[in-house]
Design a protein around this motif. Structure first.
Motif, short mmCIF file in Angstrom:
data_model
loop_
_atom_site.label_atom_id
_atom_site.label_comp_id
_atom_site.label_asym_id
_atom_site.label_seq_id
_atom_site.Cartn_x
_atom_site.Cartn_y
_atom_site.Cartn_z
N MET A 232 12.78 11.64 -1.01
CA MET A 232 13.51 11.15 0.15
C MET A 232 12.55 10.38 1.04
N THR A 233 12.95 9.19 1.47
CA THR A 233 12.06 8.35 2.26
C THR A 233 12.72 7.90 3.56
N LEU A 234 11.90 7.75 4.58
CA LEU A 234 12.34 7.18 5.85
C LEU A 234 11.53 5.92 6.10
N SER A 235 12.20 4.80 6.34
CA SER A 235 11.52 3.51 6.50
C SER A 235 11.77 2.93 7.88
N ASP A 236 10.82 2.08 8.33
CA ASP A 236 10.96 1.43 9.63
C ASP A 236 11.52 0.02 9.47
N ALA A 237 11.44 -0.77 10.53
CA ALA A 237 12.03 -2.11 10.52
C ALA A 237 11.35 -3.06 9.55
N LYS A 238 10.10 -2.78 9.19
CA LYS A 238 9.35 -3.64 8.29
C LYS A 238 9.30 -3.08 6.87
N TYR A 239 10.21 -2.17 6.56
CA TYR A 239 10.31 -1.55 5.23
C TYR A 239 9.11 -0.68 4.90
N ARG A 240 8.36 -0.25 5.89
CA ARG A 240 7.23 0.62 5.66
C ARG A 240 7.69 2.07 5.69
N PHE A 241 7.17 2.88 4.80
CA PHE A 241 7.55 4.28 4.74
C PHE A 241 6.88 5.06 5.86
N LEU A 242 7.69 5.77 6.62
CA LEU A 242 7.18 6.65 7.66
C LEU A 242 7.06 8.09 7.16
N CYS B 60 -4.49 11.39 -9.15
CA CYS B 60 -3.31 11.20 -8.29
C CYS B 60 -3.43 12.05 -7.04
N GLN B 61 -3.80 13.32 -7.19
CA GLN B 61 -3.90 14.20 -6.04
C GLN B 61 -5.00 13.74 -5.09
N ALA B 62 -6.12 13.25 -5.65
CA ALA B 62 -7.21 12.77 -4.80
C ALA B 62 -6.78 11.54 -4.00
N ILE B 63 -5.99 10.65 -4.61
CA ILE B 63 -5.48 9.47 -3.91
C ILE B 63 -4.58 9.90 -2.76
N ILE B 64 -3.71 10.86 -3.04
CA ILE B 64 -2.79 11.35 -2.00
C ILE B 64 -3.58 11.95 -0.84
N ASP B 65 -4.52 12.82 -1.15
CA ASP B 65 -5.28 13.51 -0.11
C ASP B 65 -6.11 12.53 0.73
N THR B 66 -6.60 11.46 0.09
CA THR B 66 -7.49 10.53 0.77
C THR B 66 -6.73 9.50 1.61
N TYR B 67 -5.64 8.98 1.09
CA TYR B 67 -4.99 7.84 1.73
C TYR B 67 -3.72 8.17 2.51
N THR C 123 0.83 -1.20 0.00
CA THR C 123 0.00 0.00 0.00
C THR C 123 0.86 1.25 0.00
N GLN C 124 1.90 1.26 0.82
CA GLN C 124 2.75 2.44 0.90
C GLN C 124 3.57 2.64 -0.37
N ARG C 125 4.04 1.53 -0.95
CA ARG C 125 4.79 1.66 -2.21
C ARG C 125 3.89 2.21 -3.30
N MET D 257 0.45 6.56 5.81
CA MET D 257 1.82 7.07 5.91
C MET D 257 1.87 8.14 6.99
N LYS D 258 1.99 7.71 8.23
CA LYS D 258 2.00 8.62 9.37
C LYS D 258 3.41 8.72 9.93
N CYS D 259 3.97 9.91 9.89
CA CYS D 259 5.30 10.10 10.46
C CYS D 259 5.17 10.33 11.96
N PRO D 260 5.95 9.63 12.78
CA PRO D 260 5.90 9.85 14.23
C PRO D 260 6.19 11.30 14.58
N LYS D 261 5.55 11.77 15.64
CA LYS D 261 5.73 13.16 16.07
C LYS D 261 6.05 13.29 17.56
N THR D 262 5.91 12.19 18.29
CA THR D 262 6.14 12.25 19.73
C THR D 262 7.26 11.28 20.12
N PRO D 263 7.90 11.50 21.27
CA PRO D 263 8.95 10.57 21.73
C PRO D 263 8.44 9.13 21.84
N GLU D 264 7.19 8.97 22.27
CA GLU D 264 6.64 7.61 22.41
C GLU D 264 6.55 6.91 21.06
#
Length: 280
Positions: free
Chosen positions: A209-219, A139-146, A11-13, A151-158
């Motif tokens: 530019m992409t940031l990925s986690d341990a499961k290769y998911r884009f953050l 394309c823009q509608a897909i981006i805005d909707t999904y 889904t993220q790819r 694709m949630k980037c962490p924002k807190t220390p937790e």
């Protein structure tokens, strides 16, 4: 959102592909030439891929449907339902509005295959000028909707700490909050762009530019830098990198490594790029 037809990574790819295509389209100059109405375009329901091939694949070969559009029929129907309120057009006296399923199928096929607008015109029996007009909108509608959902980037220390724990558990590497890398996406030379988008690989591009986690998911995904910018210039334009450098990303406080008494900052791993500081 029910994504039982795709894994989180798939889904993220898919969303990243949409982001890159959308960025490419925003940098294209000019419009496709106008095509006069032709009789064979009106035979879409009899011979077009959307009304014939996709319907057969939906009923008889779900894997074939995924191979053709890169998603299973269930997700396709969900996307049609969710995008229709955003992109639905009204019929006019001159013509009927193109249905959302057709526009989505053409867009996904373009993403899946890289087929140009001329090829899509003949297979789906939709004019090239229409395809040129609606693909950026879809394309823009897909981006805005999904994007907010998958694709949630962490924002807190937790949240960052959860990412670090998974990386430590799977890869035995500690105090790491993700792996950063970039990719050149080829584009046509923009009018008046000069050498701004001409990269060291000798073609015009934009960089995501992409940031990925341990499961290769884009953050996090950033699609903004011109291909001609070096690694340093690309990183300087990356919103996440700026947030980390300015101590605004919400990273946890420095922590000791196992069997060590020296606090180590939480950090990002990357290939051969200029070093970054996890603290301003």
């Amino acid at each position: 959102m029910d994504l039982n037809s795709l894994s989180p990574q798939e889904t993220q790819r898919f969303l990243v592909a949409v982001l890159c295509l959308s960025a490419q389209l925003r940098r294209k100059d000019g419009r496709a030439g106008r095509i006069c109405a032709r009789k064979w375009l009106t035979w879409r329901q009899l011979h077009g891929d959307n009304d014939q091939l996709l319907q057969e694949l939906n009923k008889e070969d779900r894997k074939g449907h995924k191979n053709f559009l890169r998603i299973y029929p269930e997700l396709f129907e969900e996307m049609v339902e969710r995008l229709t309120p955003i992109l639905k057009k009204k019929d006019t006296k001159m013509r009927r509005a193109q249905e959302m399923g057709l526009k989505l199928a053409v867009t996904l096929r373009h993403l899946a295959s890289g087929n140009d607008y001329t090829s899509l015109q003949y297979s789906f029996r939709v004019s090239k000028s229409s395809i040129c007009w609606f693909i950026p909108l879809v394309c823009q509608a897909i981006i805005d909707t999904y994007k907010p959902e998958v694709m949630k980037c962490p924002k807190t220390p937790e949240e960052w700490n959860d990412i670090a724990k998974r990386l430590a558990s799977k890869w035995n590497y500690f105090n790491c909050v993700g792996a950063l890398d970039g990719k050149h996406v080829a584009i046509k030379k923009p009018k008046g762009g000069g050498s701004l988008y001409f990269n060291y690989k000798k073609f015009h591009s934009i960089v995501f530019m992409t940031l990925s986690d341990a499961k290769y998911r884009f953050l996090f995904v950033d699609v903004s830098a011109e291909g001609g910018a070096g690694d340093g210039g690309t990183l300087q334009k990356c919103n996440l990198v700026r947030a980390i450098t300015n101590n605004q990303a919400g990273l946890p406080q420095d922590r000791n490594l196992p069997n060590d008494d020296e606090p180590i900052p939480f950090h990002i791993v990357a290939d051969d790029v200029p070093s970054l500081s996890s603290r301003g």
